[in-house]
Design a protein around this motif. Sequence first.
Motif, PDB file in Angstrom:
ATOM      1  N   TYR A   1       0.452  -0.698   0.279  1.00 13.68           N
ATOM      2  CA  TYR A   1       0.091   0.510  -0.002  1.00 13.68           C
ATOM      3  C   TYR A   1       0.863   1.375   0.422  1.00 13.68           C
ATOM      4  N   ARG A   2       1.849   1.251   0.287  1.00 15.27           N
ATOM      5  CA  ARG A   2       3.066   2.512   0.624  1.00 15.27           C
ATOM      6  C   ARG A   2       4.103   1.946  -0.239  1.00 15.27           C
ATOM      7  N   PRO A   3       5.128   2.982  -0.646  1.00 12.68           N
ATOM      8  CA  PRO A   3       4.359   4.362  -1.692  1.00 12.68           C
ATOM      9  C   PRO A   3       3.317   3.741  -2.701  1.00 12.68           C
ATOM     10  N   HIS A   4       3.101   4.533  -3.102  1.00 13.66           N
ATOM     11  CA  HIS A   4       1.869   4.799  -3.817  1.00 13.66           C
ATOM     12  C   HIS A   4       2.153   4.002  -5.482  1.00 13.66           C
ATOM     13  N   ASN A   5       3.166   4.212  -5.467  1.00 10.17           N
ATOM     14  CA  ASN A   5       3.853   4.091  -6.704  1.00 10.17           C
ATOM     15  C   ASN A   5       5.593   2.794  -6.969  1.00 10.17           C
ATOM     16  N   THR A   6       5.299   2.326  -5.781  1.00  9.36           N
ATOM     17  CA  THR A   6       6.223   1.242  -5.166  1.00  9.36           C
ATOM     18  C   THR A   6       6.014   0.205  -6.853  1.00  9.36           C
TER      19      THR A   6
END
Length: 371
Positions: A170-175
């Motif tokens: 869920y994080r970071p959004h661009n994983t």
Amino acid sequence: NPENCICTEMVAVESPSVLTKSSLNEQIGDSSDTYLLEKSVMATDILENVGDIWDASVDKEAYLRAKYDNFCYKPEEPYFKHVQPLERSKLKQRGCRKKLPQIIMPGARKCGTGALLRFLKIHPNITGAPEEPHFFDQRRANLTTSDYSEKMPYSTDSQLVIEKTPTYFYRPHNTPQLIKDEISSDTKIIIVLCDPVRRAVSDYLEFIWREKRRSEKHVVGKKLDSFEHLVWDHATIRGGINQLNEMIDVGIYAKHLIRWFDVFSRDQILLLDGTLLLTDPLSELKTVERFLGLRSFFQKDHFSMNEERGIFCMDFPSEYCLPGCKGRKHPHVDDKVWASLCDFYAPYDRSLEQMTGKHFSWVGKCASQDQ
Ligand SMILES: Nc1ncnc2c1ncn2[C@@H]1O[C@H](COP(=O)(O)OS(=O)(=O)O)[C@@H](OP(=O)(O)O)[C@H]1O
């Protein structure tokens, strides 16, 4: 044992003194960080071996040969511990190097990734990072992918390397995009999802456990809010579930999963049912073997239920149960809060099933927490 209870697999990696940080990769003259899965994913071993029991699955000596004759670490029980590397000359002779992981397990947090990784690392063709690298979510600005590969274990071409960091989901959004760009577009992703209500309680227990450890260290203890208090929205008169709380947000699986589906093709992502992992680990491990194209190793009698703890432990190749911080007894949650959580997650669970075309064992069964 509190040491074993650090739920992020904090096992110290001992490097032999002869190996410097730049390690063997440079000595071998290997700059390829990515190692494509061609061989493993395309492997047809499992198909060729249908109905054929691998000696390594039933005979301890055969297991040790299969695991360690072409491995970069010394045998050490329990056999998921890949901590003591071989001497430098052996590492070189066997073509051991540190490479970026080919498989990432991004969570979801508290859905059983710890058990899954430890069990998988028993497989003769799998090794994995000894701790959660948190490369994409806690990355210092100057860290490069070679720093990342340094956190990986040595492996030969016959081992796949897995890393798990349960925050990536869920994080970071661009994983997902970072993994694609910085590791490889061929990376395989294994996501474990489980009953989001039970997951939130598990997250809370972990939070309490960490806070208690922290206050033991700093002597001053602070009163901790109850689960019911934390997940409730106190800012509005009507109340309801506080979806801004991270403990709640993580369980909105459809919302997070969409970003993974956006970046990776569906055949690169394996979705596992963490609730099943708890009750029938073998079926989920077999699914992983097939997904990775690995030779079938895990067998029914490798596992048995520890009645006292209510979790499955390994009996072969040696006996092993996860430490007490995994498989904790859950407290009873206030019935009204429990019912609200069930109502809150129900539509998201339906979206999850729609978008994945997969049925998850917990969906539609949230009525009672004591089942
Ligand atoms: N075999 C076995 N042994 C122990 N625990 C097992 C097992 N299989 C699944 N589980 C479930 O794993 C839950 C912990 O999840 P994670 O390992 O993903 O946690 S973490 O995010 O890495 O901290 C843990 O959650 P809790 O029951 O709340 O402790 C278990 O439900």
